[in-house]
Motif scaffolding. Sequence first.
Motif, short mmCIF file in Angstrom:
data_model
loop_
_atom_site.label_atom_id
_atom_site.label_comp_id
_atom_site.label_asym_id
_atom_site.label_seq_id
_atom_site.Cartn_x
_atom_site.Cartn_y
_atom_site.Cartn_z
N MET A 1 -4.80 -6.14 -0.50
CA MET A 1 -5.22 -5.91 0.88
C MET A 1 -4.25 -6.65 1.79
O MET A 1 -4.03 -7.83 1.66
N ASN A 2 -3.64 -5.95 2.70
CA ASN A 2 -2.66 -6.60 3.56
C ASN A 2 -3.31 -7.09 4.84
O ASN A 2 -4.52 -7.03 5.01
N ALA A 3 -2.50 -7.55 5.78
CA ALA A 3 -3.05 -8.17 6.99
C ALA A 3 -3.83 -7.20 7.84
O ALA A 3 -4.62 -7.60 8.69
N THR A 4 -3.60 -5.91 7.65
CA THR A 4 -4.35 -4.93 8.44
C THR A 4 -5.69 -4.60 7.83
O THR A 4 -6.46 -3.83 8.39
N GLY A 5 -5.96 -5.17 6.64
CA GLY A 5 -7.26 -4.94 6.02
C GLY A 5 -7.24 -3.86 4.97
O GLY A 5 -8.26 -3.54 4.39
N THR A 6 -6.06 -3.26 4.68
CA THR A 6 -6.00 -2.25 3.64
C THR A 6 -5.64 -2.90 2.33
O THR A 6 -4.96 -3.92 2.28
N ILE A 7 -6.08 -2.29 1.25
CA ILE A 7 -5.89 -2.88 -0.06
C ILE A 7 -4.48 -2.61 -0.56
O ILE A 7 -3.95 -1.51 -0.45
N SER A 8 -3.86 -3.65 -1.11
CA SER A 8 -2.57 -3.49 -1.77
C SER A 8 -2.68 -4.14 -3.14
O SER A 8 -3.40 -5.11 -3.32
N HIS A 9 -1.94 -3.63 -4.10
CA HIS A 9 -2.07 -4.10 -5.47
C HIS A 9 -0.83 -4.84 -5.95
O HIS A 9 -0.64 -5.02 -7.15
N GLY A 10 0.00 -5.29 -5.06
CA GLY A 10 1.16 -6.07 -5.45
C GLY A 10 0.76 -7.51 -5.75
O GLY A 10 -0.40 -7.87 -5.77
N THR A 11 1.76 -8.34 -5.99
CA THR A 11 1.48 -9.75 -6.28
C THR A 11 0.83 -10.40 -5.07
O THR A 11 1.36 -10.35 -3.96
N ASP A 280 -13.86 0.12 -1.14
CA ASP A 280 -12.85 -0.93 -1.27
C ASP A 280 -12.98 -1.67 -2.60
O ASP A 280 -11.99 -1.95 -3.28
N PHE A 281 -14.22 -2.00 -2.97
CA PHE A 281 -14.45 -2.70 -4.24
C PHE A 281 -14.03 -1.84 -5.42
O PHE A 281 -13.50 -2.34 -6.41
N THR A 282 -14.29 -0.54 -5.33
CA THR A 282 -13.90 0.37 -6.41
C THR A 282 -12.39 0.43 -6.53
O THR A 282 -11.83 0.34 -7.64
N GLU A 283 -11.69 0.56 -5.40
CA GLU A 283 -10.24 0.62 -5.42
C GLU A 283 -9.64 -0.69 -5.93
O GLU A 283 -8.65 -0.69 -6.67
N LEU A 284 -10.25 -1.80 -5.57
CA LEU A 284 -9.76 -3.10 -6.02
C LEU A 284 -10.00 -3.31 -7.51
O LEU A 284 -9.29 -4.08 -8.16
N GLY A 285 -11.00 -2.62 -8.06
CA GLY A 285 -11.36 -2.81 -9.47
C GLY A 285 -12.56 -3.71 -9.66
O GLY A 285 -12.88 -4.09 -10.80
N LEU A 286 -13.24 -4.04 -8.57
CA LEU A 286 -14.39 -4.94 -8.64
C LEU A 286 -15.67 -4.21 -9.05
O LEU A 286 -16.60 -4.82 -9.55
#
Length: 301
Positions: A1-11, A280-286
């Motif tokens: 999730m970046n500063a705009t509130g969207t999810i990112s999956h990088g380091t 969001d939780f689903t996309e994050l893997g939570l």
Amino acid sequence: MNATGTISHGTPTRTPVAERLLAAPDLPAGDWRELNWDAAPVDGAPWAPWTSVSLWGTPTWTRLGHAQRVELSRHETASVTGLGIWAENVLMQMLLRVAAGEPARSACTRYTLTEVGDECRHSLMFSRLLGVLDTPDYGPRPAARRLTGAFAGIAHPVEAFATALIVEEILDGLQRLAVHDPEVQPLAREVSRVHVVEEARHISFARDELARRWGVLSPARRATYAMTVAAGAGLIASSLIDRQVYAAVGLDPRRTAREARRSEHRQALLRSTTARLVDDFTELGLITTAARPLWRAAGLA
């Protein structure tokens, strides 16, 4: 999730969200102490939107007179408000533990402590509202209180921020409905408005911290925390309405609570409050395959 509130999956790296929130001017929510606490309630006005009352649209609802409906809205508002105080007290304990684990001068520590101050003020405001509502004390059962008290002392920051988001998204969704409903008692609308405005910052911070911390977890820890968060979601959802609110208006608490749980409207309302969070939780893997049945059983997915 970046500063705009969207999810990112990088380091995961430290994002500027905490710095941005600390630098932002205070939102114009107003001082809760300046609300008109001594104003007489508007005769016949509900304390929550009619469609937010748990029995709305059920056979029992059609049999209730207007006065009973108003009374039910008053008791249910007290139940949700009591849940808010309980949840924010647990959250404050977890946030203090998060702050204690961060460098003392970091923006994360400073914003976490800022949020603790906000939550303390919200609990004071909710307590004042409970005094106006003048109902019995509602809230989670003693066993649930003991369990969450122990959980607050050992919760990982991922569990803390995920649980915070569940509580805040549900309350935010219900309170936004109240803010925009002119039928609702003015004091209840104003309390909701203050809380909604200030919680927007907390949600932004929690989303960012959750994604950052989730990204460095091992698969085993992710699997464990997915289950504990799902269990927490169920406890929160089941504690929203104390079934004794039904007894307070002359209804059988067990039968009526069962009817409310089975209400398609009620289920849809709760799902709507957590729709973005579940995505969001689903996309994050939570929300894993193993955890999803718990979310469904809670009526949140």
